[in-house]
Design a protein around this motif. Structure first.
Motif, short mmCIF file in Angstrom:
data_model
loop_
_atom_site.label_atom_id
_atom_site.label_comp_id
_atom_site.label_asym_id
_atom_site.label_seq_id
_atom_site.Cartn_x
_atom_site.Cartn_y
_atom_site.Cartn_z
N ALA A 58 0.83 -1.21 0.00
CA ALA A 58 0.00 0.00 0.00
C ALA A 58 0.87 1.26 0.00
O ALA A 58 1.92 1.30 0.62
CB ALA A 58 -0.91 0.00 1.23
N ALA A 59 0.39 2.27 -0.72
CA ALA A 59 1.01 3.60 -0.67
C ALA A 59 -0.04 4.56 -0.13
O ALA A 59 -1.20 4.54 -0.58
CB ALA A 59 1.46 4.04 -2.06
N ALA A 60 0.35 5.36 0.85
CA ALA A 60 -0.59 6.30 1.48
C ALA A 60 0.03 7.69 1.47
O ALA A 60 1.26 7.83 1.49
CB ALA A 60 -0.90 5.86 2.90
N VAL A 61 -0.82 8.71 1.43
CA VAL A 61 -0.30 10.08 1.31
C VAL A 61 -1.02 11.02 2.27
O VAL A 61 -2.25 11.18 2.21
CB VAL A 61 -0.49 10.64 -0.11
CG1 VAL A 61 0.29 11.95 -0.25
CG2 VAL A 61 -0.06 9.65 -1.17
N LEU A 62 -0.24 11.66 3.15
CA LEU A 62 -0.75 12.76 3.96
C LEU A 62 -0.61 14.02 3.10
O LEU A 62 0.48 14.57 2.97
CB LEU A 62 0.08 12.87 5.24
CG LEU A 62 -0.33 13.92 6.27
CD1 LEU A 62 -1.73 13.65 6.81
CD2 LEU A 62 0.66 13.95 7.43
N ALA A 63 -1.72 14.44 2.48
CA ALA A 63 -1.70 15.58 1.57
C ALA A 63 -2.10 16.84 2.33
O ALA A 63 -3.17 16.89 2.92
CB ALA A 63 -2.65 15.32 0.40
N LEU A 64 -1.20 17.82 2.33
CA LEU A 64 -1.38 19.04 3.13
C LEU A 64 -1.50 20.27 2.24
O LEU A 64 -0.64 20.51 1.38
CB LEU A 64 -0.16 19.22 4.04
CG LEU A 64 -0.17 18.45 5.34
CD1 LEU A 64 1.23 18.43 5.93
CD2 LEU A 64 -1.17 19.05 6.33
N THR A 65 -2.55 21.04 2.46
CA THR A 65 -2.71 22.29 1.70
C THR A 65 -1.81 23.38 2.30
O THR A 65 -1.24 23.21 3.39
CB THR A 65 -4.17 22.78 1.76
OG1 THR A 65 -4.45 23.22 3.09
CG2 THR A 65 -5.14 21.68 1.35
N GLU A 66 -1.74 24.51 1.60
CA GLU A 66 -0.95 25.64 2.11
C GLU A 66 -1.50 26.17 3.44
O GLU A 66 -0.77 26.78 4.22
CB GLU A 66 -0.96 26.79 1.08
CG GLU A 66 -0.09 26.50 -0.12
CD GLU A 66 -0.02 27.68 -1.08
OE1 GLU A 66 -0.59 28.74 -0.76
OE2 GLU A 66 0.61 27.53 -2.14
N ASP A 67 -2.79 25.96 3.66
CA ASP A 67 -3.41 26.41 4.91
C ASP A 67 -3.33 25.36 6.02
O ASP A 67 -4.06 25.45 7.01
CB ASP A 67 -4.90 26.74 4.67
CG ASP A 67 -5.07 27.84 3.63
OD1 ASP A 67 -4.18 28.70 3.55
OD2 ASP A 67 -6.07 27.80 2.89
N GLU A 68 -2.43 24.36 5.83
CA GLU A 68 -2.29 23.27 6.81
C GLU A 68 -3.59 22.51 7.04
O GLU A 68 -3.96 22.20 8.17
CB GLU A 68 -1.73 23.79 8.14
CG GLU A 68 -0.28 24.20 8.06
CD GLU A 68 0.54 23.68 9.25
OE1 GLU A 68 0.11 23.93 10.38
OE2 GLU A 68 1.58 23.03 9.04
N GLU A 69 -4.28 22.27 5.95
CA GLU A 69 -5.42 21.36 6.01
C GLU A 69 -4.99 20.00 5.44
O GLU A 69 -4.19 19.94 4.50
CB GLU A 69 -6.59 21.90 5.18
CG GLU A 69 -7.27 23.12 5.81
CD GLU A 69 -8.43 23.60 4.96
OE1 GLU A 69 -9.50 23.85 5.53
OE2 GLU A 69 -8.27 23.70 3.73
#
Lengths: 197, 197
Positions: A58-69
């Motif tokens: 499995a590959a998983a991604v913690l995707a973070l916006t510029e606003d730290e969302e």
């Protein structure tokens, strides 16, 4: 460092491990997993069978916006009969690199193209007593949002939650998915303010 | 918080989830797990089969000595073909409480009686796409060491490592077991100095 031996004259880490002695037979198979039963010798030399689950890594991604969302994917998980909010994740076959799988999952599940993608800690085994499945976690930043393209068996909701809310969902047990928990704890340990006790 | 709908007029978290329509058939069984295949309707209403793994829930214990050493159990894990250092852990059946299972595993695997035992975070699902298995993690302190009594299929080594070394084994990928990683990260996040970047 102290060690205690149990019912052995040599330490187990230098003893014979479990040994495969016969070709594994497929006992169950569906598009997502199969069960293989190997003929083995136990560490103490007794003949036995070891049934194990084969599933894609499995590959998983913690995707973070510029606003730290954090980008979370919601879906009903049948085996636990619950709606589950998780980081973006999916399985991939041996001919795909983990980081390529992460990019693909970002695009398919959430329509995201990431400016930067880096590993968040070392790969790990989800259930090493039963499966060789490895999970690789990444952090994605510089996100561009476009159209998603989920698998037809997936019925997904995408939402963004502030990092602090994400941590609260973990601490309060609202998020119960192991991969999402490891990602949150690693990121928090490395980059975030400590929780006040 | 923003949400994006995909191929639906109602948000999936309020849509029909996967539904079981036929009694599950046992497709594979061994003493540690079984595979059940249910007849289901997918969230979009199509008939399908869902194969899932049934396995006992797990109780795991981060056992800490007065000198801040962690008790680790070493064993060869056949499915990943590697020697693995992990916190004390084991499965338990529905008629046993998680904390009772934790006490039992402490005694059986490491001969430990704990003065205090408390939950380390909320229970979580190891692989929610495939199994309903839940893992409960505890911290044990006030340890008294006696004789252990491992299962006969287990060939275990017990050792104690300083907390800092335990964290290094996690950070460097020497420990790859998901349960041990969650325990280490939770404990570190709550109680330990932050890692310097």
């Amino acid at each position: 460092m102290t060690e205690k031996k149990q019912k052995l004259t040599i330490p187990p880490e230098r003893a014979q491990p479990w040994q495969k002695v016969g070709e594994g037979a497929i006992r169950y198979e569906n598009p997502w997993m199969r069960v293989i039963e190997d003929e083995v010798l136990t560490p103490s030399g007794a003949p036995a069978r070891y049934g194990r689950v084969e599933a894609p890594d499995a590959a998983a991604v913690l995707a973070l916006t510029e606003d730290e969302e954090v980008v979370l994917i919601g879906q009903h998980r049948y085996p636990v009969n619950a709606y589950s909010w998780e980081i973006i994740a999916g399985g991939f076959e041996a001919n795909e690199a983990p980081i390529s799988a992460a990019k693909r999952e970002l695009r398919e599940e959430a329509g995201i193209i990431a400016g930067a993608l880096f590993p968040l800690g070392s790969p790990f085994h989800l259930v090493n007593a039963r499966s060789s499945e490895v999970c690789h976690i990444f952090v994605a930043t510089g996100l561009e949002f476009g159209a998603s393209d989920p698998d037809e068996t997936e019925l997904l909701t995408v939402k963004k939650v502030p990092l602090s809310q994400f941590y609260a969902m973990i601490d309060e047990g609202e998020i119960m998915d192991s991969i999402t928990i490891v990602a949150a704890l690693r990121y928090r340990n490395l980059f975030s303010e400590r929780k006040e006790l």
